[in-house]
Design an enzyme around this catalytic site. Structure first.
Site, short mmCIF file in Angstrom:
data_model
loop_
_atom_site.label_atom_id
_atom_site.label_comp_id
_atom_site.label_asym_id
_atom_site.label_seq_id
_atom_site.Cartn_x
_atom_site.Cartn_y
_atom_site.Cartn_z
CB SER A 127 5.39 10.30 -5.70
OG SER A 127 5.07 9.61 -6.89
CE1 TYR A 151 1.53 7.67 -3.58
CE2 TYR A 151 2.12 7.83 -5.90
CZ TYR A 151 2.49 7.71 -4.58
OH TYR A 151 3.81 7.64 -4.24
CE LYS A 155 3.62 9.83 -1.23
NZ LYS A 155 4.39 9.70 0.04
CG ASN A 181 8.21 3.94 -11.52
OD1 ASN A 181 8.28 5.12 -11.83
ND2 ASN A 181 7.08 3.25 -11.60
#
Length: 341
Positions: A127, A151, A155, A181
């Site tokens: 991400s 989050y 990652k 995104n």
């Protein structure tokens, strides 16, 4: 050469699109998904769209080692693409331990199962949130990590785990794709984003407003240091993201160890710009209100995608108008998600 690819989270938004790309390019696909935030009907649509069956579909929580071992024992897996994870920034601020348990625990269990069954090739769905709150625009892979929410931290920790595993087991080949995104849907309208419960991400929320399931969109903050005060993101068509993961499988044998690559367009758009584009696709304004900033958000995240372009010749091929039109086509034909079918 055709391979058997195990896709964790294969019924999810990006996972389902990646399964189609893999099937379309001749690979056999085995899906593992616990359906905590996905529908098994997505896999029916994947097979119909590809015109080919999956090699297997297993309802398994990755943390269940016995069940995961049985999947590897049942299939001769050549490579793994690992999507399965909890993925919402705002939610992670409320339930951080769940995010660490699912995202880190699931990745650790998967690595153990791969080691046990002699599978040495992995594409990890990482991400852009790992970069955090930075003034650098656009962001290259060498930018220091600065995750600002659980989050993103989960990652980043997974990437560190993968690096440690590669150092201990030099035969491992891992590509971590830090995609930005993902939005949109398959141009057919047959598969798209269908989150369980109230959407955590902006476009599926807007889409549900457009079909009357929700009243209005909340835009979190209009006082960021951006042109219109709303967050700027590098929105990428989900089919491009899926294609990037499929191409990564083809490059796993280029070298061993951990490689980190961005997937993005290199162009940012604000939340209000996205609202305007989606309104144009729908043909009417999407009602929205300005709300307080959301904890964990950062002002700008835009990719520098030059490294993957130089390495593989890979680039995105679809623009923001395509993303909005395709997302609306899926939502319009599935007003209540996959249940509509």
């Amino acid at each position: 050469m055709p391979q058997t690819v195990l896709v964790t989270g294969g019924a999810g938004f990006i996972g389902s699109h990646t399964c189609v790309e893999l099937l379309d390019h001749g690979h056999d696909v085995v899906v593992v998904d616990d359906h905590s935030n996905s529908s098994p009907h997505a896999l029916d649509a994947v097979q119909k769209l590809a015109g080919r069956p999956l090699a297997g579909a297993h309802r398994v929580d990755l943390r269940d080692r016995a069940a995961l071992d049985s999947v590897f024992a049942a299939h001769d897996v050549d490579a793994v693409i690992h999507f399965a994870a909890k993925k919402a920034v705002g939610e992670s601020m409320r339930i951080p331990l769940d995010y660490f348990d699912v995202n880190i625990g699931g990745t650790t269990a998967l690595l153990c199962a791969m080691h046990e069954h002699g599978v040495r090739r992995l594409v990890f769905s990482s991400s852009c949130s790992i970069y955090g709150d930075t003034a650098t625009v656009p962001l290259g892979e060498d930018e220091p990590a600065g995750p600002t929410n659980p989050y993103a931290r989960s990652k980043h920790i997974c990437e560190q785990l993968l690096g440690d595993a590669c150092r201990r087991y030099p035969e491992l080949s891992v590509i971590a794709l830090r995609y930005f995104n993902p939005i949109g849907a398959h141009p057919s309208g047959m598969i798209g984003e269908d989150p369980t419960g109230v959407p955590n991400n902006v476009l599926p929320y807007m889409a549900q407003v457009a079909v009357g399931r929700l009243d209005e969109l909340a835009v979190f903050g209009d006082d960021y240091p951006t042109p219109d005060g709303t967050c700027v993101r590098d929105y990428v068509h989900v089919v491009d993201v899926a294609d990037g993961h499929r191409v990564a499988v083809d490059h796993l044998d280029d070298e061993a160890g951990l490689r980190v690559l961005n997937l993005g367009t290199g162009t940012g758009a604000s939340v209000l710009e996205l609202v305007a584009r989606f309104s144009a696709a729908v043909g009417r304004p999407i009602p929205y209100r300005i709300a307080d900033r959301r904890a964990g958000d950062v002002p700008i995240l835009v990719a520098d995608p030059s490294r993957v372009a130089a390495a593989w010749g890979w680039r995105t091929t679809r623009d923001l108008a395509d993303m909005c039109a395709d997302a609306w086509k899926f939502q319009r034909s599935h007003p209540h998600g996959y249940r509509s079918a």
